[in-house]
Enzyme design. Structure first.
Site, PDB file in Angstrom:
ATOM      1  N   ARG A 184       1.110  -1.136  -0.526  1.00 49.60           N
ATOM      2  CA  ARG A 184      -0.354   0.278   0.021  1.00 49.60           C
ATOM      3  C   ARG A 184       0.692   1.033  -0.375  1.00 49.60           C
ATOM      4  O   ARG A 184       1.000   1.947   1.616  1.00 49.60           O
ATOM      5  CB  ARG A 184      -0.600   0.251   1.149  1.00 49.60           C
ATOM      6  CG  ARG A 184      -2.238  -1.085   1.279  1.00 49.60           C
ATOM      7  CD  ARG A 184      -3.088  -0.600   2.283  1.00 49.60           C
ATOM      8  NE  ARG A 184      -3.758  -1.717   2.377  1.00 49.60           N
ATOM      9  CZ  ARG A 184      -4.675  -2.393   3.663  1.00 49.60           C
ATOM     10  NH1 ARG A 184      -4.729  -1.467   4.391  1.00 49.60           N
ATOM     11  NH2 ARG A 184      -5.991  -2.533   3.248  1.00 49.60           N
ATOM     12  N   ASP A 214      12.949   1.278 -11.508  1.00 52.94           N
ATOM     13  CA  ASP A 214      14.391   1.232 -11.443  1.00 52.94           C
ATOM     14  C   ASP A 214      14.491  -0.591 -10.865  1.00 52.94           C
ATOM     15  O   ASP A 214      14.335  -0.068  -9.144  1.00 52.94           O
ATOM     16  CB  ASP A 214      15.134   1.826 -10.873  1.00 52.94           C
ATOM     17  CG  ASP A 214      17.199   1.631 -10.548  1.00 52.94           C
ATOM     18  OD1 ASP A 214      16.874   0.564 -11.070  1.00 52.94           O
ATOM     19  OD2 ASP A 214      17.398   2.112 -10.531  1.00 52.94           O
TER      20      ASP A 214
END
Length: 809
Positions: free
Chosen positions: A208, A279
């Site tokens: 979350r 990334d």
């Protein structure tokens, strides 16, 4: 100090004035028009007490206030702070190192709303209320959070979930390290009303980051080092979620699951995505690739026209801005935020979910937050005398509510903006350093000495061993090593006091130990203690056991691995209980979880055990307790639907909450719910319904009655309730389905509800005979009929979801 370009600020101000006054120059997003305490009373926080006159709790206990600070430091709170409506909390006014709220959380509910909070740190931690949020919003509109750091929530770190919520902005904030103390580390839910998250950092939250629903924008943010789920695009139940997702970074940390930067997408999520970067190689270098896959979300070709965001940065600029500015960064960041930014700058090699805040190894968990000297304010209007004089105001007359330049901001709002470099009319921004110098740079160092600036003193620093200007530091496994500790940096460690079972106690009375204490075994032959170590492979390892023995003679022990004796520990006399030494042993470990037990072979018991240091790679500590699947150190956990999933269960966590609908007729209804909502208050659940009276076996709630007279305030899943409706309606309850026992405790009549179910989707009727027979039940009835054990004319047969029953025991 945060400074936006003048052209951008001008555009923001003009844009805001064309519709309404911005909260402050630079306010953006859906919450940008919050007015806070504009025009209200100025309240000075004069102490760091938890309550009473001059405390922050007292400051926010009444509406229509602008709160300024005459002190800096840490406010340790026991109970949660509830903030009333129409309030501005100006943390940038705090002298010294600013303000940190530590120990419990902050709640915004039906008495809250229209809040401006700036430059404040909220750190809840393991001493806070179980299963509560560090910052919880369950009601209210118009919230602006700017440069706020929030950390260490038990349930959510920041949860926005409830009714009547609208127009919220989090900008330049840090939302971090939801603690995993109950297996629920989250950044939080943001799923009510219209909301914006802008130029903010989510870091070290298992899941979350956030979990978002509804109309919102997610712009120029950085999400780093989550666990199983990054940004949950969690639309369900036909909730359309239109979102502008622009210029964000998703940077995987050491324990981030593959492919998890966005999860749980559905076609109801309508996303306009641009300039987002991922990334995922965890190699310590920023070498991201453009994000092109939004999974099952519906991709939009043009952005949603939300009007509130005029300063969208290219992603590369946004990343640097976040690194330089986010969090309670004025006048300076605290040790926690510095620690988190250091993790972010490792680009994949540092970070992870923590169970307790002490794992960071920061002194006092929140670091040292220095106090300072506030500038003179003769008329107590929140504006320093020198600033008023420079601006042409009277320092002896409280004119905070005036507007000397007729720009829509009151005079005190002008000063609050000037402090952090907003606007172009702020050339004189007085701040008194600890040496008493106007706009000086002296500050209180870690030894509480006023240094630098015009003091002529250089700062001192205390290392983790408490030595002034020492060189000891916390190593990679959280152990203070080097310097004067006598300990070499370790590859891993288990603290002795963190035993899983022991014939002894944890103590901290004898000095010289590392960590929070040590294990003191009973003085009997055979006393023992057990820890668990995880090995990546079958291997022979070297472990140093650090101990103290002031008993006058050796206290030997056997080292037992997985039930078999593998090595002796000499336990030599160290000449005192504060004299610590280390003994190296060699052990054969199996791949996976290994139990390590030390058993005394001497009548005096063993020595005091301080720490087990790993000298071999591929080792780590693990939880003492079994997970919900019964595995020691396992990672299975109870999901949002109450089911044990993950780990060795072979089950996948449920994806979302559920909504239960209960049709209510005019007149009396007998009901129960098997869904546990975030906010279970009757006022919230029955909002919009024409309800007159609600009763259970122990109390009642009456519409329109003063709240204090209502003995029933909340609805509990699994209980039965009588509800009188003036007009028919549909009760909708959204939350997690729960398993609850049948509550039949009293002789005579009981009012009960459906017992609950682990999976709301498969929640079905249950025959009464599953639970009841002639030994525990005489009769069950509701408005539809009755049932008797072994009865031949029963008119009802089953417990049904949503319905309540009377039972005679």
């Amino acid at each position: 100090m945060k400074k936006l370009p003048l052209l951008i600020l001008t555009l923001l101000i003009l844009s805001g004035l064309s519709q309404a006054q911005l909260a402050f120059p630079g306010a953006e997003g859906f919450g940008r028009f919050a007015t806070g305490g504009r025009g209200g009373e100025v309240y000075h926080v004069t102490n760091l007490n938890d309550s009473g006159p001059g405390s922050l709790r007292d400051a926010v206990s009444k509406s229509n206030r602008i709160v300024v600070f005459d002190v800096g430091g840490v406010i340790n709170i026991g109970e949660r702070i509830v903030i009333q409506r129409n309030i501005t909390i100006a943390g940038q006014t705090a002298p010294g190192g600013g303000i940190t709220i530590y120990g419990n959380g902050v709640a915004l509910n039906s008495s809250s709303g229209n809040l401006i909070m700036r430059y404040i740190r909220i750190r809840m931690g393991d001493q806070g209320d179980s299963r509560k949020d560090a910052l919880g919003i369950s009601d209210g509109q118009n919230y602006m959070f700017d440069n706020v750091s929030v950390a260490w929530g038990w349930d959510g770190t920041v949860d926005v979930n409830g009714t009547n919520i609208d127009n919220i902005t989090f900008q330049d904030c840090i939302i971090s390290q939801g603690i995993d103390i109950v297996g629920h580390s989250t950044g939080g839910l943001v799923q009510s009303g219209k909301w914006s998250i802008i130029r903010s950092l989510y870091i070290d939250n298992e899941t979350r980051n956030p979990k978002g629903k509804g109309t919102h924008e997610f712009i120029n943010n950085v999400v780093y080092s989550w666990g199983s789920n990054g940004y949950i695009m969690g639309a369900t139940s036909n909730i359309i979620t239109p979102v502008n997702c622009v210029g964000n970074w998703f940077i995987y940390g050491p324990n981030s699951s593959s492919g998890s930067h966005i999860t749980r997408t559905t076609p109801e999520v309508q996303v306009y995505g641009r300039d987002n970067w991922v990334d995922d190689n965890k190699n310590g270098v920023l070498d991201a690739l453009p994000m092109t896959d939004y999974k099952t979300a519906t991709v939009m070709s043009v952005p949603f026209d939300y009007h509130g965001m005029n300063n969208v940065m290219p992603a590369d600029e946004a990343l640097q801005y976040v690194i330089d500015n986010v969090g309670g960064s004025f006048p300076a960041r605290d040790a926690v935020d510095e620690y988190l930014i250091d993790e972010l700058l490792s680009y994949g090699t540092k970070g992870g979910v923590i169970v307790r805040e002490s794992e960071n190894g920061i002194p006092f968990n929140v670091g040292v937050v220095a106090n300072g000297t506030p500038p003179a304010d003769t008329d107590r209007d929140g504006m320093p005398d020198m600033w008023e004089t420079e601006r042409g105001l009277n320092p002896n007359v409280a004119d905070d509510k005036g507007d000397d330049d007729n720009d829509g901001y009151t005079n005190i709002e002008e000063y609050l903006s000037c402090l952090v470099g907003e606007g172009d009319a702020c050339s004189f921004n007085p701040r008194i350093d600890c040496n008493g110098d106007l706009n000086g740079t002296a500050y209180l160092d870690e030894c509480s000495i006023c240094v630098a600036g015009n003091t002529g003193f250089t700062p001192c620093y205390k290392d983790c061993n408490g030595d002034k200007d020492g060189t000891a530091s916390f190593d990679e496994c959280g152990v203070c090593s080097g310097g004067n500790t006598g300990v070499q940096a370790c590859l891993g460690a288990i603290q002795g006091e963190d035993f899983c079972s022991a014939d002894g106690v944890s103590e901290s009375s004898n000095s010289g130990f590392i960590g929070d204490g040590y294990l003191n075994l009973l003085n009997v032959n055979g006393s023992s203690a057990t820890w668990y170590i995880v090995s990546e492979i079958d291997q022979t390892v070297s472990i140093d056991i650090r101990y103290a023995n002031g008993g006058g003679s050796a206290r030997g022990m056997n080292v037992i691995v997985n039930g078999s004796v593998q090595a002796p520990l000499q336990g030599s006399d160290t000449g005192g209980w504060t004299n610590w030494t280390s003994e190296t042993i060699s052990l054969n470990l199996l791949q996976g979880v290994n139990s390590i037990t030390l058993t005394a072979t001497d009548a005096g018991g063993g020595p005091n055990i301080d720490i087990l240091l790993f000298n071999t790679t591929g080792l780590s500590s693990t939880s003492c307790s079994a997970d919900c699947n019964g595995d020691i150190g396992g990672i299975a956990s109870v999901d949002e639907c109450g089911i044990c999933t993950g780990g060795n269960t072979g089950k996948i966590a449920c994806t979302d909450e559920t909504t239960q609908k209960i049709e209510l007729i005019s007149g009396w209804n007998l009901i129960s719910t098997n869904v546990y909502p975030v906010d279970s208050t009757i006022e919230t659940l029955f909002s919009g319904l024409d309800v007159s009276l609600i009763k259970d076996a122990n109390g009642f709630w009456k519409s329109g009655q003063v709240g204090a007279f209502n003995s029933l305030q909340t609805i509990t899943a699994g209980n039965g309730y009588l509800v009188y409706m003036n007009n028919a309606g549909t009760l909708q309850i959204t939350g997690n389905s729960v398993q609850t026992p049948l509550m039949v405790s009293l002789p005579g009549w009981n009012l009960i509800g459906y017992p609950g179910c682990a999976d709301a989707i498969n929640c079905v009727s249950i025959p009464f005979s599953t639970y009841f027979n002639t030994t525990n039940c005489t009769i069950i009835k509701n408005f539809e009929g009755f049932w008797e054990p072994n009865g031949s004319s029963n008119s009802i047969e089953d417990l049904e979801p949503g319905k309540g029953y009377y039972i005679k025991k």
